[in-house]
Motif scaffolding. Sequence first.
Motif, PDB file in Angstrom:
ATOM      1  N   THR A  65       7.463  14.130   1.608  1.00 40.84           N
ATOM      2  CA  THR A  65       6.122  13.733   2.010  1.00 40.84           C
ATOM      3  C   THR A  65       5.289  13.485   0.759  1.00 40.84           C
ATOM      4  O   THR A  65       5.678  13.868  -0.343  1.00 40.84           O
ATOM      5  CB  THR A  65       5.442  14.831   2.840  1.00 40.84           C
ATOM      6  N   LEU A  66       4.172  12.834   0.956  1.00 38.69           N
ATOM      7  CA  LEU A  66       3.302  12.523  -0.173  1.00 38.69           C
ATOM      8  C   LEU A  66       2.860  13.813  -0.868  1.00 38.69           C
ATOM      9  O   LEU A  66       2.778  13.884  -2.095  1.00 38.69           O
ATOM     10  CB  LEU A  66       2.083  11.739   0.321  1.00 38.69           C
ATOM     11  N   GLU A  67       2.635  14.834  -0.051  1.00 36.06           N
ATOM     12  CA  GLU A  67       2.221  16.127  -0.600  1.00 36.06           C
ATOM     13  C   GLU A  67       3.312  16.693  -1.509  1.00 36.06           C
ATOM     14  O   GLU A  67       3.054  17.119  -2.641  1.00 36.06           O
ATOM     15  CB  GLU A  67       1.943  17.083   0.578  1.00 36.06           C
ATOM     16  N   GLU A  68       4.546  16.636  -1.007  1.00 38.61           N
ATOM     17  CA  GLU A  68       5.680  17.115  -1.806  1.00 38.61           C
ATOM     18  C   GLU A  68       5.801  16.304  -3.096  1.00 38.61           C
ATOM     19  O   GLU A  68       6.105  16.833  -4.154  1.00 38.61           O
ATOM     20  CB  GLU A  68       6.989  16.980  -1.010  1.00 38.61           C
ATOM     21  N   TYR A  69       5.591  15.008  -2.958  1.00 40.34           N
ATOM     22  CA  TYR A  69       5.728  14.122  -4.109  1.00 40.34           C
ATOM     23  C   TYR A  69       4.668  14.434  -5.165  1.00 40.34           C
ATOM     24  O   TYR A  69       4.938  14.457  -6.361  1.00 40.34           O
ATOM     25  CB  TYR A  69       5.603  12.672  -3.641  1.00 40.34           C
ATOM     26  N   GLU A  87       2.707   8.988 -14.975  1.00 41.99           N
ATOM     27  CA  GLU A  87       3.159  10.375 -14.950  1.00 41.99           C
ATOM     28  C   GLU A  87       2.020  11.336 -14.630  1.00 41.99           C
ATOM     29  O   GLU A  87       2.136  12.222 -13.800  1.00 41.99           O
ATOM     30  CB  GLU A  87       3.754  10.706 -16.329  1.00 41.99           C
ATOM     31  N   THR A  88       0.880  11.117 -15.302  1.00 43.94           N
ATOM     32  CA  THR A  88      -0.233  12.053 -15.129  1.00 43.94           C
ATOM     33  C   THR A  88      -1.019  11.762 -13.857  1.00 43.94           C
ATOM     34  O   THR A  88      -1.559  12.662 -13.244  1.00 43.94           O
ATOM     35  CB  THR A  88      -1.180  11.972 -16.337  1.00 43.94           C
ATOM     36  N   GLY A  89      -1.041  10.489 -13.481  1.00 46.68           N
ATOM     37  CA  GLY A  89      -1.868  10.131 -12.336  1.00 46.68           C
ATOM     38  C   GLY A  89      -1.200  10.385 -11.012  1.00 46.68           C
ATOM     39  O   GLY A  89      -1.738  10.033  -9.967  1.00 46.68           O
ATOM     40  N   ARG A  90      -0.034  10.975 -11.051  1.00 46.97           N
ATOM     41  CA  ARG A  90       0.746  11.111  -9.837  1.00 46.97           C
ATOM     42  C   ARG A  90       0.073  12.004  -8.795  1.00 46.97           C
ATOM     43  O   ARG A  90       0.225  11.810  -7.601  1.00 46.97           O
ATOM     44  CB  ARG A  90       2.103  11.692 -10.196  1.00 46.97           C
ATOM     45  N   ARG A  91      -0.700  12.959  -9.282  1.00 46.63           N
ATOM     46  CA  ARG A  91      -1.358  13.871  -8.341  1.00 46.63           C
ATOM     47  C   ARG A  91      -2.337  13.130  -7.448  1.00 46.63           C
ATOM     48  O   ARG A  91      -2.613  13.548  -6.341  1.00 46.63           O
ATOM     49  CB  ARG A  91      -2.084  14.980  -9.100  1.00 46.63           C
ATOM     50  N   GLY A  92      -2.836  12.029  -7.977  1.00 43.78           N
ATOM     51  CA  GLY A  92      -3.803  11.274  -7.178  1.00 43.78           C
ATOM     52  C   GLY A  92      -3.151  10.141  -6.420  1.00 43.78           C
ATOM     53  O   GLY A  92      -3.842   9.239  -5.959  1.00 43.78           O
ATOM     54  N   ALA A  93      -1.819  10.122  -6.335  1.00 46.61           N
ATOM     55  CA  ALA A  93      -1.119   9.032  -5.664  1.00 46.61           C
ATOM     56  C   ALA A  93      -1.625   8.879  -4.233  1.00 46.61           C
ATOM     57  O   ALA A  93      -1.825   9.863  -3.522  1.00 46.61           O
ATOM     58  CB  ALA A  93       0.377   9.299  -5.673  1.00 46.61           C
ATOM     59  N   GLU A  94      -1.833   7.641  -3.849  1.00 48.20           N
ATOM     60  CA  GLU A  94      -2.365   7.365  -2.514  1.00 48.20           C
ATOM     61  C   GLU A  94      -1.442   6.414  -1.772  1.00 48.20           C
ATOM     62  O   GLU A  94      -0.805   5.567  -2.378  1.00 48.20           O
ATOM     63  CB  GLU A  94      -3.757   6.724  -2.611  1.00 48.20           C
ATOM     64  N   MET A  95      -1.384   6.578  -0.480  1.00 52.19           N
ATOM     65  CA  MET A  95      -0.630   5.667   0.379  1.00 52.19           C
ATOM     66  C   MET A  95      -1.424   5.449   1.651  1.00 52.19           C
ATOM     67  O   MET A  95      -2.244   6.276   2.012  1.00 52.19           O
ATOM     68  CB  MET A  95       0.708   6.316   0.774  1.00 52.19           C
ATOM     69  N   ARG A 126       0.821  -1.209   0.000  1.00 51.98           N
ATOM     70  CA  ARG A 126       0.000   0.000   0.000  1.00 51.98           C
ATOM     71  C   ARG A 126       0.855   1.259   0.000  1.00 51.98           C
ATOM     72  O   ARG A 126       0.345   2.359   0.126  1.00 51.98           O
ATOM     73  CB  ARG A 126      -0.926  -0.011   1.220  1.00 51.98           C
ATOM     74  N   ARG A 127       2.143   1.095  -0.067  1.00 47.21           N
ATOM     75  CA  ARG A 127       3.026   2.269  -0.091  1.00 47.21           C
ATOM     76  C   ARG A 127       3.846   2.335  -1.371  1.00 47.21           C
ATOM     77  O   ARG A 127       4.715   3.174  -1.515  1.00 47.21           O
ATOM     78  CB  ARG A 127       3.962   2.237   1.114  1.00 47.21           C
ATOM     79  N   THR A 175      20.375   2.001  -8.003  1.00 51.05           N
ATOM     80  CA  THR A 175      19.803   3.325  -7.747  1.00 51.05           C
ATOM     81  C   THR A 175      18.733   3.205  -6.675  1.00 51.05           C
ATOM     82  O   THR A 175      18.299   2.112  -6.332  1.00 51.05           O
ATOM     83  CB  THR A 175      19.190   3.932  -9.015  1.00 51.05           C
ATOM     84  N   TYR A 176      18.323   4.343  -6.163  1.00 54.59           N
ATOM     85  CA  TYR A 176      17.392   4.375  -5.039  1.00 54.59           C
ATOM     86  C   TYR A 176      16.146   5.158  -5.408  1.00 54.59           C
ATOM     87  O   TYR A 176      16.203   6.108  -6.188  1.00 54.59           O
ATOM     88  CB  TYR A 176      18.070   5.014  -3.822  1.00 54.59           C
ATOM     89  N   LEU A 177      15.038   4.733  -4.831  1.00 52.26           N
ATOM     90  CA  LEU A 177      13.803   5.481  -4.999  1.00 52.26           C
ATOM     91  C   LEU A 177      13.535   6.205  -3.686  1.00 52.26           C
ATOM     92  O   LEU A 177      13.532   5.583  -2.616  1.00 52.26           O
ATOM     93  CB  LEU A 177      12.657   4.528  -5.332  1.00 52.26           C
ATOM     94  N   ALA A 178      13.356   7.488  -3.775  1.00 54.17           N
ATOM     95  CA  ALA A 178      13.242   8.304  -2.572  1.00 54.17           C
ATOM     96  C   ALA A 178      12.101   7.828  -1.687  1.00 54.17           C
ATOM     97  O   ALA A 178      11.077   7.346  -2.166  1.00 54.17           O
ATOM     98  CB  ALA A 178      13.009   9.761  -2.971  1.00 54.17           C
ATOM     99  N   ALA A 179      12.314   7.956  -0.378  1.00 55.47           N
ATOM    100  CA  ALA A 179      11.288   7.569   0.583  1.00 55.47           C
ATOM    101  C   ALA A 179      10.218   8.648   0.638  1.00 55.47           C
ATOM    102  O   ALA A 179      10.521   9.838   0.633  1.00 55.47           O
ATOM    103  CB  ALA A 179      11.915   7.375   1.953  1.00 55.47           C
ATOM    104  N   VAL A 180       8.987   8.215   0.672  1.00 51.86           N
ATOM    105  CA  VAL A 180       7.877   9.156   0.770  1.00 51.86           C
ATOM    106  C   VAL A 180       7.047   8.778   1.990  1.00 51.86           C
ATOM    107  O   VAL A 180       6.655   7.631   2.142  1.00 51.86           O
ATOM    108  CB  VAL A 180       7.004   9.115  -0.505  1.00 51.86           C
TER     109      VAL A 180
END
Lengths: 219, 1060
Positions: free
Chosen positions: B778-782, B323-331, B315-316, B1045-1050
Amino acid sequence: MAQIFHRSTNFISRFSVFSFLFLVGLALVGVIAVARSPYMTRQNITREQPVQFSHKHHVGDDGIDCRYCHTSVETSAVAGIPPTKTCMNCHSVLFNTASYLEPIRESYRTDKSVEWVKVHRLADFVYFNHSIHINKGVGCSSCHGQVNQMPLVFQANTLLMQWCLECHRNPEQALRPRDQVFNMDWKAPDNQVEIGKKLAEEYKIQTVEQLTSCSTCHR
Amino acid sequence: MDSMREHEQHDPIIRRHEDDAYATGAVQDERMKASNVLDHPLDLAAVREKLQSKTGKQYWRTLEELAEDPDFEELLHREFPRQAPSEWDESVDRRDFLKLMAASLALAGLSGCGRTPEPHIVPYVKQPDGLILGKPQFYATVMPFGADAIGLLVESHEGRPTKIEGNPDHPSSLGATNVFTQASILNLYDPDRAQTPSNVGEIRTWSAFLDFAQAIAAEMKGTDGEGFRILTGIVTSPTLAAQIESLLALYPKAKWLQWEPAAGDGPREGAKLAFGNYVNTVYRPEKAEVILSLDSDFLGSGPGHIRYAREFSRRRKLDQYTETGRRGAEMNRLYVVEPTPSVTGASADHHLPLCSAEIEAFGRALAGKLGLGGSVPAPPAATECANAVVKDLQKHKGASLVVAGEQQPAEVHALVHAINAALGNVGRTLIYTESVEARPTNHLESLRELCADMDAGKVETLVMLGVNPVYTAPHDFDFTSKLKKVSNLVHVSSHYDETSEYCQWHIAESHYLETWGDARAFDGTLGIIQPLIAPLYHTHSAREVLGAFSDKPGVSDFEALRENLKAANPAADFEKFWRKTLNDGVVAGSAFAPINVTLKFNSANLPALKSASSGELEFLFRPDPCIYDGRFANNGWLQELPKPVTKLTWDNAALVSPKTAEKLGLTHEVAWRGGEHGKIYSDVVDITLSDSKVTAATWRLPGQAEGVVVLPLGYGRKRAGYTGSNKGFNAYAVRSSNALWAVTAPSSAIRKTGEDYPLACTQYHFSIEGRQILATGTLEEYRKNPGFAHEHAEEPPKDLSLYKEYSYPGYAWGMAIDLNSCNGCNACVIACQSENNIPVVGKEQVTRGREMHWIRIDRYYQKAKSATNDPSSYDASLDNPPTFFQPVPCQQCENAPCEEVCPVGATVHSAEGLNDMTYNRCIGTRYCSNNCPYKVRRFNFLRFQDWETPQLKLLRNPEVTVRSRGVMEKCTYCVQRINNARIETEKQNRPIRDGEIVTACEAACPTEAIVFGNANDPSSRVARLKAQQRNYKLLGELNTRPRTTYLAAVRNPNPELEKA
């Protein structure tokens, strides 16, 4: 003041310096020569085995296929030394009283393995894989020599890294049609390089860069 | 243990006395002579000041680093700091040393001239069916662990198990593992295991024991088994339970008692309080939007935690958003309220340290706010958090989950059941099933009953199965003196331990990889324990020992298991069912069905809370994250494994928060000798609780609740074996029956002794020098800026390089590590150690920064974002910093700095972009590790491997070279697995599929944080991850072009709490 050293000292000192360097060089060459000699690589040296098993008889005379005994050669890294059971498949009937074969029967009776002396020996840090060579058209005799003519098996090649690299750098030299892989008497045709290149393409042999990467053999 | 036999020197500086006290006297002088210590302790006020003055995102790893202590920085910069005494033993002077060296060299040259002896080939007499020489086989089995069993696939090379993988078909594994399962293979080959039955220390045959047991059995027929007692841990095995029950039926007056020292009675008693009977709770974190953990480490320990971690991390994952759906990303969102930071706490979006006693108040306040009755106010520090949590939970009715910790009392568990019911979560995010334990009981009462019976002389024969009560029983039970009143004592355990010493009969217990058996997982699924190897020694299973007392002795485990299985599964074709079950490792469809429970609990009826008086300290007992309750004490892999949060190895320490440490005047000092950076001299304290005393080293742990002292269990063992004995302090010595998990005591309970003790911590080894190594947001920043990870990194253009450009037309192996998923559980570290024959080096060498782990997990703390000039704001960043983990294996740089400096070409690039390390070429100059910006190369300073102990030879992975002294080694992306996959696929004339090669770390990871694959294939998982905007390179500005490589923590904090 008179000169302490005679004129000839110049020559002697030069001679000593150069002969010292020469001797060091010679010693190095000697060490390398010994390291590559059959004394160290054990090339062409036969070994005393618990039973003096003759490949010449079994392969050359009887025509038994390599894979009858070395069962995993096409599937695994190791070709596999046959279990005693494989010997007994025939020798429970043939020569079943020969004193020569007593160690085999004893092993079968007592469930204790026959301890064979290893002939083809690679360093522990080399991870050679039989199956991929067989599948890519490298024949048994390319490395093991004509085993069908060896009463006692010996190592036909040096097994030095340089020797491995000869093929890994020029794989076309050693490739043969897949149906000839187990043919002990196969001889490279005159146009081997031409055929080899074609086979390399057909068998999708890796690039030389890949074949000579360290991790291909060492890990 | 590996190398310990040879190389672990007992710490030359401070030796521990028998009675757990530290030696005094010449210690200080000797220490000063041996090493230099930072001459002033750390100034916490300065740390706070520094914290306040910083802006932007800052990360830190150690308090010293945070304080920018100039001495500490110099210490890190210099491999050989000024005035540091030299590396070698000073007793030999330079001249003698040169003489010795010359002589050794000459002799070594001579000895090198001989030829090596002829090796032999020992084939089978009759080769087993299905075995192909040189190819590993995998068998399904399960490892029983407390009230859980973890499904495994065990790799076997010609009959010897070498590596443990998870079983994807098993519900508690789903293919992943944890540190205990990974390291359990070392227990099998532990040379210190008990090897035969013995009587008062003398070797006896099994038949001698059978005679003894049968004599007792004959006696008991007349007495109905009066005076016969069986003591076990938690039993989830139906076959073992059936054996016990049949004995109890045969001897009606006999009793079965249970004692599991590190699993609390809270969950059991809480269920009884809430529902009237023992039920088992199974969580479904995948279905939960909001999760609240009340001191529960459900992602890192306890039944089902591997599965929970996977479900939680699913769930994370942010990679499904386009790319476009990122604004609706949920965790999902995780709130953790706990006294001491755990793996779960480090993953939390909101972490609130509260002392253990306040957790109940927090739970009651929550219940009150949710309208369940009662009106206890939340602890002052938690009011705001409680309000926000309640709102969030109410917003997500039916999609929320509240979890209580194993160590919490029954009341908290009952409260949590009520809260989950009120939120409509039952049946959605959690289900109730019947208990997986064969006979759930209150373990403390059970042990109390046994002690009372022993004291009253009612016990004649006591059979103890796999437990070690002399070491683990509460000290006020005085178990040993009561044990002396029992005439027949039988102890079954893998090692001859503390309890065995008091028993006439000791039966060496078989490892789970040596026996047949079964065990239920956390959800009731029945798994089959299938042996991988015949017992190495004359060992027997617990069931066999019990069988010896029955009227049918000599029934084998195999027969008993099949009989039991046949009775429970009357399938038409049992053989077919049996074969399928063995193959799968699980009995299909055996998970318990959910049951309906009715809540019989009203939180309003709870007795008034006992108010904790101020000025008191709260002492907590917790199982150690590496050696658990002490049962893994002799496991060198686990001893040397840095503990997830503290990063301590080889010792436990009394953990205190920095603030409490300041109050108590506890400090630590960093010392060095030679290049060592991991030796921390920590203050030693006497801890007196309930009239018992223990002497412990202390450790300051940011994120711990104020006033809380955590005493990890499992250390200070007297008879664990060579590796485990006399390490750390024994917290059981101050653990009493009326305070098993938490006890409050005045601050006078802690008294500084004035001495210090060296602890080995791996987080002091390197400095990050303020570089941007970690990227978090944070998710908001992301949502606003998905590429936030690149803000600080300047990546040079591709053509700006002095190195020759290579192309990778074929495979280009790469790895992506999702820091959002990693919870620091360490499973990858042990998996790597097991797969790659990595040695153990011992505490002394760890203090010198010489541990050999190819993958390390760095722990970072984030400086609080809201740091203003308000002096009250500094506390949060020191006392409750957000915690992140970053696993660091070799980065496999395309422009590898290490390759350029190797004088002998031992490390070169492969055609597929691997940074190959050829051990047989390495001459040990160590230039490569000096030039490595990531510090991932490991050097064999000594011959760390044990080459003599025969058992350990069985353990090694034959696919990987065993390295010797003077050789550099490092992560190779498990090149043996790559090569094997390549060979197999080439034989089939097809390319390697995505997911066909799984590295050891990736396979073990419960959260799927590590993904390996071909970066050239745009459809591969790794390429898709690398294409994400969160993807960043470690020190990308150096133009090393790492393949890892690393994927940033959110994190997904609650905006309401963020604003405040």
